[in-house]
Design an enzyme around this catalytic site. Sequence first.
Site, PDB file in Angstrom:
ATOM      1  CE  LYS A 195      39.996  44.097  47.363  1.00  0.00           C
ATOM      2  NZ  LYS A 195      39.076  43.282  48.165  1.00  0.00           N
ATOM      3  CE  LYS A 248      37.534  47.136  46.709  1.00  0.00           C
ATOM      4  NZ  LYS A 248      37.039  46.034  47.469  1.00  0.00           N
TER       5      LYS A 248
HETATM    6  C1  PBG Z   1      36.911  42.337  51.063  1.00  0.00           C
HETATM    7  C2  PBG Z   1      36.599  43.622  50.408  1.00  0.00           C
HETATM    8  C3  PBG Z   1      37.201  44.876  50.642  1.00  0.00           C
HETATM    9  C4  PBG Z   1      36.475  45.812  49.909  1.00  0.00           C
HETATM   10  C5  PBG Z   1      35.480  45.116  49.228  1.00  0.00           C
HETATM   11  N1  PBG Z   1      35.579  43.754  49.528  1.00  0.00           N
HETATM   12  C6  PBG Z   1      38.296  45.283  51.560  1.00  0.00           C
HETATM   13  C7  PBG Z   1      39.630  44.681  51.488  1.00  0.00           C
HETATM   14  O1  PBG Z   1      40.006  44.007  50.531  1.00  0.00           O
HETATM   15  O2  PBG Z   1      40.369  44.860  52.455  1.00  0.00           O
HETATM   16  C8  PBG Z   1      36.747  47.302  49.912  1.00  0.00           C
HETATM   17  C9  PBG Z   1      35.616  48.191  49.543  1.00  0.00           C
HETATM   18  C10 PBG Z   1      35.782  49.623  49.892  1.00  0.00           C
HETATM   19  O3  PBG Z   1      36.814  50.082  50.406  1.00  0.00           O
HETATM   20  O4  PBG Z   1      34.807  50.343  49.656  1.00  0.00           O
HETATM   21  N2  PBG Z   1      37.675  41.423  50.392  1.00  0.00           N
END
Ligand code: PBG
Length: 324
Positions: A195, A248
């Site tokens: 991520k 991601k």
């Molecule tokens: C929270 C989380 C996020 C997303 C999914 N879970 C945001 C972040 O890490 O700030 C992002 C999903 C998206 O942008 O569609 N931990």
Amino acid sequence: MITHRPRRNRKSAAIRNMVQENHVSVNDFIYPLFLIDGGNKKTEVSSMPGIFRWSPDLILNEIESCMKLGITAFDVFPSINDTLKDKTATESLNKNGVYLKTLTLIKKKFPEACIMTDVAMDPYSSDGHDGLVENGKIVNDKTLDILAKMAVAQADCGIDIIGPSDMMDGRVGFIREALDDAGHEEVSIMSYTAKYASGFYNPFRDALDSAPKFGDKKTYQMNPANGREALIEAQLDTEEGADFLMVKPALSYLDVIKDLSTHFDLPIAAYNVSGEYSMVKAAAAKGWIDGERVRDEILLSMKRAGASVILSYFAKEWALSNKK
Ligand code: PBG
């Protein structure tokens, strides 16, 4: 003389379809849904046209309408009232809070649906960070206890897949052990393995009002410049017992999806994140691109890179336009 003429395999739709290597299917999707408290409430996320925050009663209807289109997997994200947020994300364990209550309702009404949940502190944290903040730092090991309790509380609601999105070290193994100790050995973990600290999440943070209150997430989310580092994360998550490895965002990280699918045998999930959705919607609204065509091309690229699961805000509209 030209011996090889690859164009022969493109000469008609019949042949093109025959040799098509990758397909998107409704079975590939996990559809993210945003939940808010209240009744009969549906508010559109302004930066994500077509995507809504649903109150518990309406989220049930929405799931039902998606299931009629063949979508069978959902990832539910809660939008938590600011007054309920604190340093330790207490609200994440509140059995009478909107999230856990609604998860139970959903699984009761749709036992056959695959429901995934998010494990991270940010929606419930007054700091807006995924981990516990002490002296301006996000502390790893103390966060693990909170995440594990959160995961067990969600599993107690009957959910199918836990999605740790926090990027703390060691959390997959820690959560796995806590789930097993609580008798939830059948609950899966889809780890947010690679991520990245990305600008593509902003519309999601609008949806949940979960932006960090100070700083950024760069001490835990990965540097977009790094590909090899994703292999380290994937190795650890595999050893710690993850059932799926997720990359991601997806679109700017197709190389990472490809690398993980080459080196690991676990199913790979691609998270086609909020900003990737919003960009397509914005350009299409201006008439600059054909939104549906670009959507389908983007989803296909994730399959081609090696993803077998796609989390996407496009899932419902894709299913609607591909209805048999
Ligand atoms: C929270 C989380 C996020 C997303 C999914 N879970 C945001 C972040 O890490 O700030 C992002 C999903 C998206 O942008 O569609 N931990």
